[in-house]
Write an enzyme that holds these catalytic residues in place. Structure first.
Site, PDB file in Angstrom:
ATOM      1  N   GLY A  13       4.235   9.575   2.554  1.00 30.69           N
ATOM      2  CA  GLY A  13       2.831   9.084   3.285  1.00 30.69           C
ATOM      3  C   GLY A  13       2.590   8.745   4.746  1.00 30.69           C
ATOM      4  N   TYR A 157       2.961  -6.299  -7.257  1.00 33.16           N
ATOM      5  CA  TYR A 157       3.785  -5.683  -5.491  1.00 33.16           C
ATOM      6  C   TYR A 157       4.944  -6.420  -4.898  1.00 33.16           C
ATOM      7  CZ  TYR A 157       3.226  -4.088  -1.007  1.00 33.16           C
ATOM      8  OH  TYR A 157       3.061  -3.416   0.626  1.00 33.16           O
TER       9      TYR A 157
HETATM   10  N1  LIG Z   1      -0.029  -1.475   6.533  1.00 40.37           N
HETATM   11  C1  LIG Z   1      -0.267  -3.139   5.986  1.00 40.37           C
HETATM   12  O1  LIG Z   1      -0.050  -3.491   6.567  1.00 40.37           O
HETATM   13  C2  LIG Z   1       1.288  -3.244   5.259  1.00 40.37           C
HETATM   14  C3  LIG Z   1       2.259  -4.109   5.713  1.00 40.37           C
HETATM   15  C4  LIG Z   1       3.220  -4.485   4.553  1.00 40.37           C
HETATM   16  C5  LIG Z   1       3.646  -3.458   3.687  1.00 40.37           C
HETATM   17  N2  LIG Z   1       3.339  -2.078   4.074  1.00 40.37           N
HETATM   18  C6  LIG Z   1       3.802  -0.990   3.480  1.00 40.37           C
HETATM   19  O2  LIG Z   1       4.080   0.299   4.096  1.00 40.37           O
HETATM   20  C7  LIG Z   1       3.755   1.437   3.489  1.00 40.37           C
HETATM   21  C8  LIG Z   1       2.041   2.020   4.466  1.00 40.37           C
HETATM   22  O3  LIG Z   1       1.507   1.711   3.652  1.00 40.37           O
HETATM   23  P1  LIG Z   1      -0.120   1.765   4.500  1.00 40.37           P
HETATM   24  O4  LIG Z   1      -0.894   0.973   4.454  1.00 40.37           O
HETATM   25  O5  LIG Z   1       0.131   3.021   5.403  1.00 40.37           O
HETATM   26  O6  LIG Z   1      -0.561   2.993   2.929  1.00 40.37           O
HETATM   27  P2  LIG Z   1      -2.086   3.600   2.917  1.00 40.37           P
HETATM   28  O7  LIG Z   1      -2.565   3.532   4.733  1.00 40.37           O
HETATM   29  O8  LIG Z   1      -2.528   3.254   1.649  1.00 40.37           O
HETATM   30  O9  LIG Z   1      -1.459   5.314   2.993  1.00 40.37           O
HETATM   31  C9  LIG Z   1      -0.636   5.577   2.136  1.00 40.37           C
HETATM   32  C10 LIG Z   1      -0.382   7.134   2.111  1.00 40.37           C
HETATM   33  O10 LIG Z   1       1.121   7.600   0.717  1.00 40.37           O
HETATM   34  C11 LIG Z   1       0.567   8.424   0.089  1.00 40.37           C
HETATM   35  N3  LIG Z   1       0.750   9.006  -1.259  1.00 40.37           N
HETATM   36  C12 LIG Z   1       0.636   7.975  -1.925  1.00 40.37           C
HETATM   37  N4  LIG Z   1      -0.123   8.198  -3.284  1.00 40.37           N
HETATM   38  C13 LIG Z   1       1.663   9.786  -2.921  1.00 40.37           C
HETATM   39  C14 LIG Z   1       2.508   9.819  -3.628  1.00 40.37           C
HETATM   40  N5  LIG Z   1       2.537   9.329  -5.218  1.00 40.37           N
HETATM   41  N6  LIG Z   1       3.464  10.823  -2.522  1.00 40.37           N
HETATM   42  C15 LIG Z   1       3.158  11.301  -1.374  1.00 40.37           C
HETATM   43  N7  LIG Z   1       2.622  10.370  -0.580  1.00 40.37           N
HETATM   44  C16 LIG Z   1       1.827   9.784  -1.732  1.00 40.37           C
HETATM   45  C17 LIG Z   1      -0.919   8.545   0.434  1.00 40.37           C
HETATM   46  O11 LIG Z   1      -1.628  10.047   1.157  1.00 40.37           O
HETATM   47  P3  LIG Z   1      -2.331  10.276  -0.064  1.00 40.37           P
HETATM   48  O12 LIG Z   1      -3.635   9.969  -0.672  1.00 40.37           O
HETATM   49  O13 LIG Z   1      -2.775  12.539   0.855  1.00 40.37           O
HETATM   50  O14 LIG Z   1      -1.469  10.614  -1.396  1.00 40.37           O
HETATM   51  C18 LIG Z   1      -0.968   7.848   1.791  1.00 40.37           C
HETATM   52  O15 LIG Z   1      -0.976   8.703   2.801  1.00 40.37           O
HETATM   53  C19 LIG Z   1       3.479   0.654   2.372  1.00 40.37           C
HETATM   54  O16 LIG Z   1       4.362   0.810   1.498  1.00 40.37           O
HETATM   55  C20 LIG Z   1       3.043  -0.577   2.360  1.00 40.37           C
HETATM   56  O17 LIG Z   1       3.396  -1.414   0.987  1.00 40.37           O
HETATM   57  C21 LIG Z   1       2.070  -1.962   4.654  1.00 40.37           C
END
Ligand SMILES: NC(=O)c1ccc[n+]([C@@H]2O[C@H](COP(=O)([O-])OP(=O)(O)OC[C@H]3O[C@@H](n4cnc5c(N)ncnc54)[C@H](OP(=O)(O)O)[C@@H]3O)[C@@H](O)[C@H]2O)c1
Length: 250
Positions: A13, A157
């Protein structure tokens, strides 16, 4: 002892959000980075271009991390193109909707478990035989502070991120004798593209709960991931690291 002299790091991701910063931080440290994604080819190619432009090495690696066949093929393709994977960063996530308890279905829970339990398991099983033969490997799971907080409307979640913490600890013990570290990074709210339309007041309320009184950046998370991938972190396993400016300090 696992030797993580920069080889190949897979960030799942990494076409947007936190994964982009992780991919770039690892590339800056000398890792050849597999930039995984499922849909956004333009986003992933942009990350690869940025890394190459900065003098690094990267490959866009499209595969669905929740699909067993796709994971095996994806890992084999990476190995054939840039070399075998040495580090897996389990970062990918699907949509994270808020759903009232009375409306939550088992499928809602499975949607989260597919990313935070199934995908890490499929990836580990795909790389482990090679790690064992080369005596290398490390896993960095991306969890969340929600496990400490128990956010309402978010049980699906929160439960899946809690399960990810459990498997981090179990894998750390099981793989410890083989020198394979497994750790978990638990970010707080770090605004990324998908938070563009978030209520500014919510963000301000959140900021006031942070000991540092500021909102974190993707680089705050990425620098810890890069550290955990490095040899400097060789005696650390089974641990959870909150990256939230002290919001959950006891
Ligand atoms: N941002 C926050 O505030 C926050 C806080 C706590 C924890 N987290 C954790 O940090 C991690 C990243 O979060 P984020 O906020 O950066 O998420 P995000 O911006 O929604 O990015 C998600 C990524 O996952 C990819 N993805 C989705 N489905 C997929 C699949 N089936 N196979 C492979 N790739 C896939 C998406 O790419 P495509 O669309 O190209 O598929 C995208 O690159 C997550 O585990 C989240 O739970 C985030």
């Amino acid at each position: 002892m696992s030797d993580s002299t920069p080889g190949v790091a897979l960030v799942t991701g990494a076409s947007r959000g936190l994964g982009v910063a992780m991919a770039k931080a690892l590339a800056r440290d000398g890792w050849t980075v597999a930039v995984n994604y499922a849909r956004d080819t333009c986003g992933a190619e942009r990350v690869v271009e940025d890394i190459v432009h900065a003098g690094g090495r990267a490959l866009a690696a499209r595969f669905d991390v929740t699909d067993e066949h796709a994971v095996r093929e994806g890992i084999a393709r990476i190995a054939a193109t840039i070399g075998p994977v040495d580090v897996v960063v389990n970062n990918a996530t699907g949509p994270q909707p808020y759903i009232a308890l009375s409306e939550q279905t088992w499928e809602d829970h499975l949607d989260q478990l597919r990313f935070f339990v199934k995908a890490p398991l499929l990836l580990l099983q795909a790389v482990l035989p090679d790690w064992r033969s080369r005596k290398t490997g490390r896993v960095i799971n991306i969890g969340s502070e929600v496990v400490e907080i128990g956010n309402p409307l978010f049980g699906h979640y929160v439960a899946a991120k809690g399960a990810m913490l459990g498997l981090t600890r179990s894998w750390a013990r099981e793989l410890g004798p083989e020198g394979i570290p497994v750790n978990l990074v638990a970010p707080g709210w770090i605004p990324v593209e998908r938070h563009r339309d978030s209520d500014p007041q919510m963000l301000e309320d959140y900021r006031r709960q942070v000991a540092f009184e500021r909102i974190g950046s993707p680089d705050d998370v990425a620098s810890l991931v890069a550290y955990l991938a490095s040899n400097e972190a060789n005696f650390i396993t089974g641990q959870t690291f909150a990256v939230n400016g002290g919001r959950t300090l006891a």
